[in-house]
Design an enzyme around this catalytic site. Structure first.
Site, PDB file in Angstrom:
ATOM      1  N   HIS A  40      67.882 131.236  48.387  1.00 29.15           N
ATOM      2  CA  HIS A  40      66.996 130.213  47.829  1.00 29.15           C
ATOM      3  C   HIS A  40      66.001 130.811  46.817  1.00 29.15           C
ATOM      4  O   HIS A  40      64.918 130.272  46.619  1.00 29.15           O
ATOM      5  CB  HIS A  40      66.222 129.475  48.928  1.00 29.15           C
ATOM      6  CG  HIS A  40      67.080 128.956  50.034  1.00 29.15           C
ATOM      7  ND1 HIS A  40      67.769 127.770  49.950  1.00 29.15           N
ATOM      8  CD2 HIS A  40      67.374 129.484  51.244  1.00 29.15           C
ATOM      9  CE1 HIS A  40      68.442 127.576  51.069  1.00 29.15           C
ATOM     10  NE2 HIS A  40      68.233 128.609  51.875  1.00 29.15           N
ATOM     11  N   SER A  99      62.735 137.529  17.983  1.00 29.79           N
ATOM     12  CA  SER A  99      62.267 136.212  17.570  1.00 29.79           C
ATOM     13  C   SER A  99      61.871 136.240  16.102  1.00 29.79           C
ATOM     14  O   SER A  99      61.352 137.240  15.602  1.00 29.79           O
ATOM     15  CB  SER A  99      61.054 135.809  18.416  1.00 29.79           C
ATOM     16  OG  SER A  99      60.375 134.712  17.835  1.00 29.79           O
ATOM     17  N   GLU A 149      72.462 134.750  28.188  1.00 27.36           N
ATOM     18  CA  GLU A 149      72.307 133.304  28.015  1.00 27.36           C
ATOM     19  C   GLU A 149      73.591 132.675  27.477  1.00 27.36           C
ATOM     20  O   GLU A 149      73.985 131.577  27.898  1.00 27.36           O
ATOM     21  CB  GLU A 149      71.137 133.033  27.069  1.00 27.36           C
ATOM     22  CG  GLU A 149      69.793 133.388  27.674  1.00 27.36           C
ATOM     23  CD  GLU A 149      68.644 133.245  26.698  1.00 27.36           C
ATOM     24  OE1 GLU A 149      67.506 133.125  27.157  1.00 27.36           O
ATOM     25  OE2 GLU A 149      68.877 133.270  25.469  1.00 27.36           O
ATOM     26  N   LYS A 182      59.090 139.649  21.168  1.00 22.06           N
ATOM     27  CA  LYS A 182      60.172 139.095  21.980  1.00 22.06           C
ATOM     28  C   LYS A 182      61.400 139.991  22.003  1.00 22.06           C
ATOM     29  O   LYS A 182      61.789 140.594  21.025  1.00 22.06           O
ATOM     30  CB  LYS A 182      60.577 137.714  21.460  1.00 22.06           C
ATOM     31  CG  LYS A 182      59.559 136.616  21.671  1.00 22.06           C
ATOM     32  CD  LYS A 182      59.265 136.358  23.131  1.00 22.06           C
ATOM     33  CE  LYS A 182      60.468 135.811  23.870  1.00 22.06           C
ATOM     34  NZ  LYS A 182      60.942 134.517  23.351  1.00 22.06           N
TER      35      LYS A 182
END
Length: 474
Positions: free
Chosen positions: A163, A284, A297, A290
């Protein structure tokens, strides 16, 4: 696609009094995506030419000319000097045009005893059997990368989670190998799929077989199939092998997505467990600090596309009567896309994993936080004779004490232990260590170092076997 040669290349038309409309022609064309089947179609044509010769439908000289022309056409397809034109409806039409250009009327003899229906089913099986091996080769590389990462950090503990909450300490290697087991099952499924896909439809004709003395067994053998399909209607209408390939691809995509999701989480500032190598991250356009986990992803994102391809195909197939229906033209683009996406994403994920940096100290420091040793306390009580129902309650009260006082289990005073439950003697501290907890999980498949070492060895052997199967060595 090159410009039209100006002459009709259709494989049908004798009974029609009018030319097909432009709208029908545009709807029917598939050569822009099925052209990738050309090498497989040519291989099947060579096998078919040989059975026509054995059936006395081609002379020895005609067979030699036919095979020579097919070989020449194959070379031209591979080097790009022969391409489909805007007049070619599909890969079969284009290749017959190329054969007629080389042989004249003799080229038309090759069509005897076969149909585009059994041709395309054969071509697609050949293509996907090759594709399965290409995909498995890339999966084996990912398995090897994960095993290598596990080996380099085989002694590193980490919080095992359920969880997304700290549950029990485990070895990082144990966690990584759980992903390897999932990918190994994907390879098992591809291999199992290949066994079912190794049946040859060629010889089934349009749906009823052939009155010519063609030999489907000989064709199947030459093309690397173990046998012909036993029913000619099933041979041309079955697309189970495509749907099953898409399912295996989709499930592989799900496993890639789960791995990608974890790496995205682990690379956050909040976790800080791993750092992605610069070669597998992006920045970025506005925020200079970044470092984005794009490979991870995109692995997540591609999974949705793979599931969509499976869904699209199943919906296409669900209402089709036997035998062949033109709807089956729609079977190729989804599975072609699934193959392309896997061959694109798998090397990137393998590279990301192989170069992943791990903060061993941070992982070790948080491995037992969140009261993750509570189960060890409960099981220690069980070993002293306390029923697990009671030991679970006692360990739960100990956790409540820690939550109320903002401390961890090993920070509880001896006097507090006794006040919580008289059976919690100071000897319980023997299990309040990460190393002790890990070593105690020595049941089969557990996270104990000795068990993880067994997994590392077995999975390394499996990955080697997968690479061998993919290369055709097995």
């Amino acid at each position: 696609m090159s410009e039209s040669s100006g002459s009709s290349t259709r494989l049908w038309g004798g009974r029609f009094g009018r030319e097909p409309s432009e709208a029908l022609t545009r709807l029917s064309v598939s050569v822009h995506f099925d052209w990738r089947l050309a090498p497989h179609d040519l291989a099947a044509s060579r096998a078919h030419a040989r059975v026509l010769h054995r059936a006395d439908l081609l002379t020895e000289a005609e067979l030699a000319s036919m095979i020579g022309a097919l070989d020449d056409l194959d070379a031209a397809v591979r080097d790009g000097s022969f391409r489909p034109t805007s007049e070619d409806e599909d890969v079969h039409t284009a290749l017959e045009r190329g054969l007629l250009e080389r042989l004249g009327a003799l080229g038309g003899k090759l069509r005897a005893g076969r149909s585009r229906n059994d041709q395309v089913a054969t071509d697609l099986r050949l293509y996907l059997r090759d594709a399965a091996r290409q995909v498995v080769a890339r999966v084996a590389e990912l398995e090897t990368a994960l095993i290598g990462l596990a080996e380099r950090h085989r002694g590193t503990p980490m919080p095992g989670m359920t969880h997304l909450q700290h549950a029990q300490p485990v070895l990082l290697a144990h966690h990584l190998l759980a992903h390897v087991h999932a990918f190994a099952r994907d390879v098992d499924r591809f291999q199992d799929w290949d066994d079912r896909a190794a049946l040859c439809p060629l010889g089934a004709g349009a749906l009823a077989g052939s009155s010519l003395a063609v030999d489907p067994v000989a064709v199947a053998s030459e093309l690397g199939f173990r046998a012909p399909v036993a029913n000619s209607i099933d041979a041309v209408s079955d697309r189970d092998f495509v749907a099953e390939f898409c399912f295996v691809a989709a499930l592989l995509g799900i496993h890639l997505s789960r791995l990608g999701e974890e790496i995205c989480l682990w690379a956050t500032t909040e976790f800080g467990w791993v750092e992605i190598d610069d070669a597998y991250a992006t920045g970025s356009s506005i925020m200079p600090q970044k470092k984005n986990p794009d490979v991870a992803e995109l692995a997540r994102g591609k999974s949705g596309r793979l599931v969509g391809n499976l869904t699209s195909l199943l919906v296409t197939l669900k209402g089709l009567p036997l035998a062949y229906d033109r709807d089956l033209q729609e079977d190729k683009e989804p599975v072609f896309d699934s193959v392309e996406q896997l061959l694109l994403v798998l090397p990137a994920v393998a590279g990301m994993v192989a170069t992943l940096g791990v903060d061993d100290e941070r992982l070790a420091a948080v491995a037992a936080t969140g009261h993750a040793l509570a189960t060890d306390v409960a099981e220690w009580l069980v070993r002293t004779g306390v029923p697990f129902r009671d030991s679970h309650e006692a360990a739960g009260r100990l956790v409540r004490h820690c939550v109320d006082h903002g401390i961890e289990l090993w920070e509880v005073e001896d006097s507090a232990l006794q006040s919580i439950d008289h059976r919690l003697t100071p000897e319980v501290r023997s299990v309040l260590s990460v190393r002790g907890s890990l070593a105690s999980r020595s049941s089969y498949g557990g996270t104990a170092p000795a068990r993880v070492a067994e997994q590392l060895s077995a999975l390394a052997d499996a990955a080697h076997g997968h690479a061998s199967w993919a290369s055709g060595a097995d």
